[in-house]
Design a protein around this motif. Sequence first.
Motif, PDB file in Angstrom:
ATOM      1  N   HIS A 188       0.814  -1.212   0.000  1.00 58.02           N
ATOM      2  CA  HIS A 188       0.000   0.000   0.000  1.00 58.02           C
ATOM      3  C   HIS A 188       0.850   1.265   0.000  1.00 58.02           C
ATOM      4  O   HIS A 188       0.606   2.178   0.785  1.00 58.02           O
ATOM      5  N   PRO A 191       2.930   3.473   3.802  1.00 61.08           N
ATOM      6  CA  PRO A 191       2.428   3.577   5.180  1.00 61.08           C
ATOM      7  C   PRO A 191       3.601   3.595   6.151  1.00 61.08           C
ATOM      8  O   PRO A 191       4.753   3.362   5.760  1.00 61.08           O
ATOM      9  N   HIS A 223      -2.277   2.061  13.106  1.00 61.07           N
ATOM     10  CA  HIS A 223      -1.908   1.393  11.837  1.00 61.07           C
ATOM     11  C   HIS A 223      -2.538  -0.014  11.868  1.00 61.07           C
ATOM     12  O   HIS A 223      -3.741  -0.144  12.060  1.00 61.07           O
ATOM     13  N   HIS A 262      -8.241   7.569   7.239  1.00 59.37           N
ATOM     14  CA  HIS A 262      -7.007   7.160   6.563  1.00 59.37           C
ATOM     15  C   HIS A 262      -6.281   8.419   6.132  1.00 59.37           C
ATOM     16  O   HIS A 262      -6.908   9.350   5.648  1.00 59.37           O
ATOM     17  N   ARG A 272     -10.361  -0.881  -0.746  1.00 55.72           N
ATOM     18  CA  ARG A 272     -10.141  -2.263  -0.300  1.00 55.72           C
ATOM     19  C   ARG A 272     -11.221  -2.679   0.695  1.00 55.72           C
ATOM     20  O   ARG A 272     -11.590  -3.858   0.778  1.00 55.72           O
ATOM     21  N   PHE A 335      -2.051  -9.758   9.083  1.00 58.24           N
ATOM     22  CA  PHE A 335      -1.861  -8.578   8.223  1.00 58.24           C
ATOM     23  C   PHE A 335      -0.370  -8.481   7.881  1.00 58.24           C
ATOM     24  O   PHE A 335       0.024  -8.325   6.717  1.00 58.24           O
ATOM     25  N   ARG A 339       1.685  -8.304   4.375  1.00 55.37           N
ATOM     26  CA  ARG A 339       2.433  -7.081   4.052  1.00 55.37           C
ATOM     27  C   ARG A 339       3.924  -7.344   3.851  1.00 55.37           C
ATOM     28  O   ARG A 339       4.620  -6.568   3.173  1.00 55.37           O
TER      29      ARG A 339
HETATM   30  O1  LIG Z   1      -1.535   3.362   3.876  1.00 56.39           O
HETATM   31  C1  LIG Z   1      -1.559   3.512   5.110  1.00 56.39           C
HETATM   32  O2  LIG Z   1      -1.131   4.531   5.702  1.00 56.39           O
HETATM   33  C2  LIG Z   1      -2.128   2.457   5.974  1.00 56.39           C
HETATM   34  C3  LIG Z   1      -2.787   1.378   5.213  1.00 56.39           C
HETATM   35  O3  LIG Z   1      -3.905   1.501   4.782  1.00 56.39           O
HETATM   36  C4  LIG Z   1      -2.019   0.182   4.927  1.00 56.39           C
HETATM   37  O4  LIG Z   1      -0.854   0.081   5.340  1.00 56.39           O
HETATM   38  O5  LIG Z   1      -2.565  -0.734   4.276  1.00 56.39           O
END
Ligand SMILES: O=C([O-])CC(=O)C(=O)O
Length: 372
Positions: A188, A191, A223, A262, A272, A335, A339
């Motif tokens: 994303h 972040p 977060h 956000h 999403r 998560f 990620r």
């Molecule tokens: O983009 C951001 O700051 C947080 C977020 O939605 C992610 O990490 O998926």
Amino acid sequence: MQTTNKFVPGLDGVVASETAISLLDTKEEKIIIRGYELIELSRENDFLDMVHLLLENSLPTAEEKEKLDKKLKDNYGLPKEIYDILKLLPKDTHPMDGLRTGLSSLGGFDKDLLDFSTEVNKDRAYDLLAKLPALIVNSYHILNGDEPIEPRQDLSYGANFLYMVTGRVPSKLEEEIFDRALLLYSEHEMPNSTFTARVIASTMSDLYGALTGAVASLKGYLHGGANEAVMHDLLKADSASEFEELIMNKLRNKEKVMGFGHRVYMKKMDPRALVMKDALKQLCEAKGDYKLLEMCEAGEKVMEREIGIYPNLDYYVAPCYWLLDIPIPLYTPIFYGSRASGLTAHVIEQHDNNRLFRPRVKYTGEQYSPIK
Ligand SMILES: O=C([O-])CC(=O)C(=O)O
Ligand SMILES: CC(=O)SCCNC(=O)CCNC(=O)[C@H](O)C(C)(C)COP(=O)(O)OP(=O)(O)OC[C@H]1O[C@@H](n2cnc3c(N)ncnc32)[C@H](O)[C@@H]1OP(=O)(O)O
């Protein structure tokens, strides 16, 4: 050295890096991942496609996907010493902290730790993605005093991940929805956790260190920790009207409502979240119980009406995970498991084209005076 005196709290809107990995294109309302759009990818592709896209810059052919699947499965196993280390942690350690410790310790088992070439970094990334489900889930089991669960090679990556959590093979619908959440969480742009990983990598520190820092960043409830907080809030209410009342109370007390807002899409719903709202509908339909969906929709309406703030991904993932029988303390670690695919791509990109992050400050302390 160039110095700009403009201080922007929270670096809101500041461009911190060049990247070819992803962009939140707010004008076109698209989440671009290496030239593809995330929501479209979530309809056509699965998490392994995303891993290939992030690390190899292309969607895999059938043959490449088979090779990737095998490469991951061949490396599922964790060194026994990692489990021994996890067993030493106090039992009330949060699984995110168990993950942080386990991930950090894995660095010691890497014989090429200081080789940051693209190829070695990529192999390291695949190895980590292979091991993360076992590390995440088994740190939880060990902290609960249970024995680790062996990964199953006969299941897909996502189905095995979920199987290790619940101890039962998921249905096709459960497998698809879990995999969809993995895909949506994978990357994303910039972040806090990704920024953290890139800042650490920019000292030419290793991938494990950068990714360990990112675990700590993701844990916070502003977060990734928000998905657990959302579920705790939902469980405090028993109906849509009770949940609405709970949110109204938070707003009256000037508290943040978890799963809403956000930094980038403040005045719109996170795209999403819409995908996971559909997934929640499917899960409620399969269970014949729509209460969680009704509660979430009531929460969404009241936040729009009262302060014009919309759900982020965590808001609709939380009730889906609940209906998938995932224990709440695993929501943020899972998560992270997803990620890590984006994070490893970012660390590789940082190492491949590095400049040390070292910004300046706006000083608000005392003016200089000589020591008497
Ligand atoms: O983009 C951001 O700051 C947080 C977020 O939605 C992610 O990490 O998926
Ligand atoms: C996958 C992810 O990481 S997505 C994010 C998950 N985090 C959450 O869901 C936690 C709840 N949300 C938040 O705290 C915020 O919306 C954040 C941290 C995500 C974004 O924060 P920022 O961009 O710094 O916005 P900030 O917190 O300054 O909010 C701006 C205004 O909106 C309000 N606001 C923002 N989010 C919320 C919320 N969830 N509940 C209530 N009010 C909110 C703030 O109180 C603030 O109001 P004010 O200007 O009257 O003081």
